[in-house]
Every structure is written in C-alpha cells, then in structure tokens.
Design an enzyme around this catalytic site. Structure first.
Site, PDB file in Angstrom:
ATOM      1  NE  ARG A 139      -1.278  -0.584   4.707  1.00 55.74           N
ATOM      2  CZ  ARG A 139      -2.024  -0.660   5.787  1.00 55.74           C
ATOM      3  NH1 ARG A 139      -3.340  -0.754   5.678  1.00 55.74           N
ATOM      4  NH2 ARG A 139      -1.493  -0.605   6.985  1.00 55.74           N
TER       5      ARG A 139
ATOM      6  CG  ASP B 161      -6.003   0.993  15.793  1.00 53.78           C
ATOM      7  OD1 ASP B 161      -7.055   1.192  16.426  1.00 53.78           O
ATOM      8  OD2 ASP B 161      -5.788  -0.053  15.165  1.00 53.78           O
TER       9      ASP B 161
HETATM   10  P1  AMP Z   1      -6.677  -3.834  12.829  1.00 56.00           P
HETATM   11  O1  AMP Z   1      -7.894  -4.316  13.534  1.00 56.00           O
HETATM   12  O2  AMP Z   1      -6.391  -4.538  11.524  1.00 56.00           O
HETATM   13  O3  AMP Z   1      -6.605  -2.371  12.692  1.00 56.00           O
HETATM   14  O4  AMP Z   1      -5.434  -4.276  13.735  1.00 56.00           O
HETATM   15  C1  AMP Z   1      -5.260  -3.837  15.050  1.00 56.00           C
HETATM   16  C2  AMP Z   1      -3.868  -4.163  15.507  1.00 56.00           C
HETATM   17  O5  AMP Z   1      -3.619  -5.562  15.409  1.00 56.00           O
HETATM   18  C3  AMP Z   1      -2.764  -3.486  14.712  1.00 56.00           C
HETATM   19  O6  AMP Z   1      -1.721  -3.188  15.595  1.00 56.00           O
HETATM   20  C4  AMP Z   1      -2.373  -4.562  13.732  1.00 56.00           C
HETATM   21  O7  AMP Z   1      -1.070  -4.388  13.259  1.00 56.00           O
HETATM   22  C5  AMP Z   1      -2.506  -5.813  14.578  1.00 56.00           C
HETATM   23  N1  AMP Z   1      -2.746  -7.015  13.767  1.00 56.00           N
HETATM   24  C6  AMP Z   1      -3.867  -7.351  13.092  1.00 56.00           C
HETATM   25  N2  AMP Z   1      -3.716  -8.523  12.455  1.00 56.00           N
HETATM   26  C7  AMP Z   1      -2.465  -8.956  12.739  1.00 56.00           C
HETATM   27  C8  AMP Z   1      -1.700 -10.104  12.376  1.00 56.00           C
HETATM   28  N3  AMP Z   1      -2.186 -11.070  11.605  1.00 56.00           N
HETATM   29  N4  AMP Z   1      -0.443 -10.185  12.848  1.00 56.00           N
HETATM   30  C9  AMP Z   1       0.078  -9.230  13.639  1.00 56.00           C
HETATM   31  N5  AMP Z   1      -0.587  -8.140  14.017  1.00 56.00           N
HETATM   32  C10 AMP Z   1      -1.843  -7.989  13.575  1.00 56.00           C
HETATM   33 MG    MG Z   2      -5.367  -1.175  11.905  1.00 55.85          MG
END
Ligand code: AMP
Ligand code: MG
Length: 517
Positions: free
Chosen positions: A194, A271
């Site tokens: 991205r 975030d």
């Molecule tokens: P999101 O809900 O996608 O915004 O993710 C929230 C947090 O979880 C962020 O810090 C992401 O980087 C982390 N995160 C989500 N999926 C993963 C994954 N498969 N591995 C590591 N970190 C993750």
């Molecule tokens: Mg996120």
C-alpha cells in the site's frame, strides 16, 4: 525499478528503537523499530494498479520483472529501502488499548517521484514485528484482495484514501479462524503493497502521552507538520492548533464522501484513522446495498453496532476528541483544540449540504436542501431500496411528470415498493418544486458526477475472491477496470451494476465480515 529514489525521513528525523528485528515487546521512547519483511516461499504478482505504477515512475514491464514479485512479496530490498514498523496506540471500540503498532505492516521506505511527491511504500502481511502481539504478521488472500481493490476503487470514486500498488500471493498458507468459532483452517496468504504520503494515524499521537512521554509527542507533531503539512508554519505558536484544525476538516470531508457513496469502514478505531484524512486499513468494510443507516458488515461489532453506517460522522468526531485529549499534553490551553473540533462540525455540515446539492442535482445550495435529502433518506430506509441504484435511477426521473420506471430495479421487496409509492410521489412533488428553476441537463449532469453507477459491492468482491482462491486471479483486475470509471455508464458491464442477489444477502463475505484477516 532500481531507479526509485528513497528519502526515509520518518527514520531519519524521529527516534527509533535501539533493538532491531522482531520479538514482541513494548517499545518506549521510539517511533519505529527496524525489522525486515520475512521471506515467503513463492511470491507471484496477482494484480497491480497501473495508475500507481505510473505515479511512482514505474510501468507494467517493471511489474512483470521477477524482481518485482521478490521486492513486493518481501523477499528482497531495493537500494535505499530501510524497512521498519511504526509504533502507535489506539482506542478500540471505545476503550484505550495501549500499544498496538504495525503488527503486520512493514514500511519499505519513502520514495520521491519525478514530480517531487513523497510516497511511503508499505507491505501489509509481511511478517512479524515487535508489534505483532500474539498474531503472525501475515494476511490472507481474501482480505488482501479486498484491500487492494477497495483502495483503488475509492480513489477512482474521488474519496481520499491510501492506495495500493500491488497484490502478491506468497505461496504459503496462513491459518485463520474466520468466524472465531473454533474452526481454524489454512488459507492462501498474500501481501499488499500500500502507498500513501504518510501512514500516520491518530494513535501515533495518543501513545506517547499515555506513557507521560511529552517529548516524543512533541517530536511526532513537529515531524508530521513539517513533512506532511508543509503549508503550516511549524515554528508559529499556532502550529499545533492549525494542524489539528486541518485534521478535523479533512476527516469531515472524508466521512462526507463515505456517506455520499455508501461506504461503511467497519472498524473506526483511532489506530485506523489517518491524520491526513485518508481512508485507511480496509478490513471488514462494506458497501450499502439496501439503504440502512444501522447496517454494519463487521460481525465483531454486530451487537453494539458502534461503527454502523449512520454513526460514522459521530464516531469520527469522538475519535478527534481522543486525538485532542492526547494533544492537550502539549499545552494546558485547550481552547484551540476545541476550536479545531468546531471546524469538524462546520466542515461536516458543509459536506452534508454538498451531498444534498450534488446527489439531487439542485444547482446551488438553498435553505431546506438538507431537509429535502433527509426526508428522502428516511423514506428510503423504510422502502428497502438500493442506495446506488436509486440515486442513479433518480437521474432519469422527470420530477415534474414522474414515471417511476427508472427506479424499478432499485427495490428489493415488491410489497414495500408498492406501499412506499404514495410517499415517494409526495416527496417527488417537493423535489419538483425545488428543481423547477434548475436546468434539467444541469441537474442530471450534477447527479451523474456525485452518484456512482458502480461501487465495489460486497458480493462482487467475494466472487472475485472465490475465483482467485480457486486459482483464477484474472477477476481482480477485471473488477478493478470496472471501478476505474464508476460514474460512467459502461455498456456491456451492466452485470456489475445490479442489486445484490438474494443468495448474497446473509452470506459470509457478502454481508458479514469478521476482523479475522
Ligand atoms: P486492525 O484491527 O487490523 O486495525 O489491527 C489492530 C492491531 O492488530 C494493529 O496493531 C495490527 O497491526 C494488529 N494485527 C492485526 N492482524 C495482525 C496479524 N495477523 N499479525 C500481527 N498483528 C496484527
Ligand atoms: Mg489497523
């Protein structure tokens, strides 16, 4: 490809974590941690955005070079790339969650193109980082296709967004429990590259003050103003309030566009809010089919529906309030921050006026226009009518002598269509009076530019995902090509502009998505 020039200011100008590499940890006093993407077995390019290639000074020959799959799959670096994961926190579903950070996103570097534009290249799904917490740092193909397609579709719709350069299959499986019901299964993995001028989020500014680290907060704010808001004088005593006010305004504009096109982000945690006012982090997002402001595609939020369509402006405001609270650590005088929040309210009201005028083809704004739109939306909600098809059909209805045939396809329920017709005719009477002195060609032209004919309907994306999972990825660029001209009638592509079929109504991926990705 090796001509790409890098100038990695985030690394150069902000303090970093002294420890390199993965290994989950709390990172204090630092904005980033150096970590390389973890190699993948068999990277293969499934789709590229030719617009984004060209913005970066690349072309389709570069994308066909085997080195492209290696770099954008995470196996190789170009000269000048310095990969890192950035450190941020966030409020998730209304609660402070502490350190989150790039758990599976790794920035390769900031490239500067021939026009002098700075574009950060970031791989999502590139492997573990210090911020991966309990997860694997990877991403599945289905969610990667969704992020790739929607980033570019939103751009073509005129909605501020992060972009996508490429989608690379990794040749490796990732294990996911799609519905969090104890049925974990392997799925194909992928990496999206991205691209955005900056991936800084509200959460970048929330984390340091939560730990009493005002110097790091100050450094981040100063950096962001200097790099990403160069028109603001960073040395002026009003720099922070001007900057915050502009974030408020940009956020209002972005959400105004979401409401115009029927986009539901699905996870508006702080975030996942960009300080540049870009739509960011495409997860369990969805598009409104039948108009329902209470709808959210996110099954993880199905109970409270915090992030439902109609709630998005209020949530954006709440999120800006969290950013304001964080910034208050820099200056006890909060009046300028309150003034910034007032800019959100003003800018969002302006967006609502613009949406009413443009979607209804009213020429120029007059008092009562927003109320006219609200009356229509209230009717639409009860009539079970497809948002995209209805507004597009309304272009071809003559309000003075209404023949409702152009709207026929927009209804999901025949009984509700019949029951709703008298109220619709009454509303059309108000509309006719309002547009009596608007040139009909102008009305239609204005409407055509604000009401897309093609949106990335959830079931369309899911069909492409199913095909790609079965081995045929060609549907991704086919669908992207339709989404390139969302406001044009595209003869032969009517199938992409239809009501959600009945089978998709309650189908996983089509109307329900979890955060598992
Ligand atoms: P999101 O809900 O996608 O915004 O993710 C929230 C947090 O979880 C962020 O810090 C992401 O980087 C982390 N995160 C989500 N999926 C993963 C994954 N498969 N591995 C590591 N970190 C993750
Ligand atoms: Mg996120």
């Amino acid at each position: 490809m090796s001509d790409l020039k890098f100038d990695n200011r985030f690394l150069r100008d902000l303090p970093g974590d002294p420890r390199e590499g993965g290994g989950v940890r709390q990172v204090h006093g630092a904005a980033w941690s150096r970590v390389d993407p973890a190699p993948v077995r068999a990277p293969r390019v499934l789709a590229v955005s030719r617009e984004m290639l060209s913005t970066l000074g690349l072309d389709e020959r570069d994308a066909a070079d085997p080195a492209f799959a290696e770099v954008f799959g995470g196996n190789a670096l170009l000269p000048g790339m310095q990969p890192y994961a950035s450190n941020y926190g966030g409020h998730q579903f209304g609660h402070w969650a502490g350190q989150l950070g790039d758990g599976r996103a790794i920035t390769l570097g900031e490239t500067v193109n021939a026009a002098g534009e700075r574009w950060e290249l970031q791989l999502k799904g590139a492997g573990p980082t210090p911020y991966s917490r309990t997860a694997d740092g990877r991403a599945v193909l289905r969610s990667s296709i969704r992020e790739f397609l929607c980033s570019e579709a939103m751009h073509h719709l005129g909605v501020p967004t992060t972009r996508a350069l490429s989608l690379v299959a990794t040749g490796e499986d990732v294990v996911r429990d799609m519905f969090y019901d104890g049925h974990a299964a392997p799925e194909p993995g992928a990496v999206v590259c991205r691209v955005a001028p900056s991936f800084m989020r509200f959460g970048h500014f929330e984390l340091p003050p939560s730990r009493g680290d005002a110097p790091l907060l100050r450094a981040l704010v100063d950096f962001c103003i200097r790099r990403d808001f160069p028109h603001i004088d960073a040395d002026s005593p009003n720099a922070v309030s001007n900057w915050f006010g502009e974030i408020c305004e940009r956020t209002a504009v972005m959400v105004g566009h979401w409401m115009r096109v029927g986009f539901v982000h699905g996870v508006m945690n702080t975030d996942n809010m960009s300080v540049l006012g870009l739509t960011i982090d495409y997860g369990p997002y969805g598009w409104i089919d039948d108009y329902d402001p209470d709808w959210t595609p996110n099954t993880t939020d199905a109970q409270r529906r915090r992030y439902r369509f109609g709630q998005q402006p209020a949530v954006a405001y709440w999120n800006l309030g969290r950013l304001a609270s964080a910034l208050a650590a820099l200056d006890p005088d909060v009046a300028p921050l309150q003034a910034g929040l007032a800019r959100f309210v003003e800018a969002y009201e302006q967006a609502e006026r613009d949406n009413a005028v443009r979607k209804l083809g009213l020429g120029r704004f007059r008092e009562g226009d927003v109320e006219l739109m609200e009356a229509l939306l209230a009717w639409m909600r009860g009539a079970e009518v497809d948002m995209t098809l209805f507004f597009r059909g309304l272009i071809d209805v003559d309000p003075a002598a209404p023949d409702l045939a152009p709207l026929h396809d927009a209804f999901y329920d025949e009984a509700k269509r019949e029951a709703g017709e008298p109220a619709l005719r009454e509303w059309l009477g108000r509309y006719a009076a309002r547009v009596a002195d608007v040139d009909p060609a102008r009305r239609r032209g204005q409407m055509r530019e604000a009401n897309p004919r093609y949106v990335l309907r959830n079931y369309l994306a899911q069909q492409v995902i199913d095909r790609a999972t079965a081995g045929d990825a060609s549907g991704i660029e086919e669908l992207l090509d339709v989404m390139r001209r969302p406001y044009d009638d595209q003869p032969g592509r009517e199938a992409y502009a239809q009501r959600r079929p009945d089978w998709a109504r309650h189908m996983a991926g089509c109307s329900m998505l979890s955060c598992s990705s």
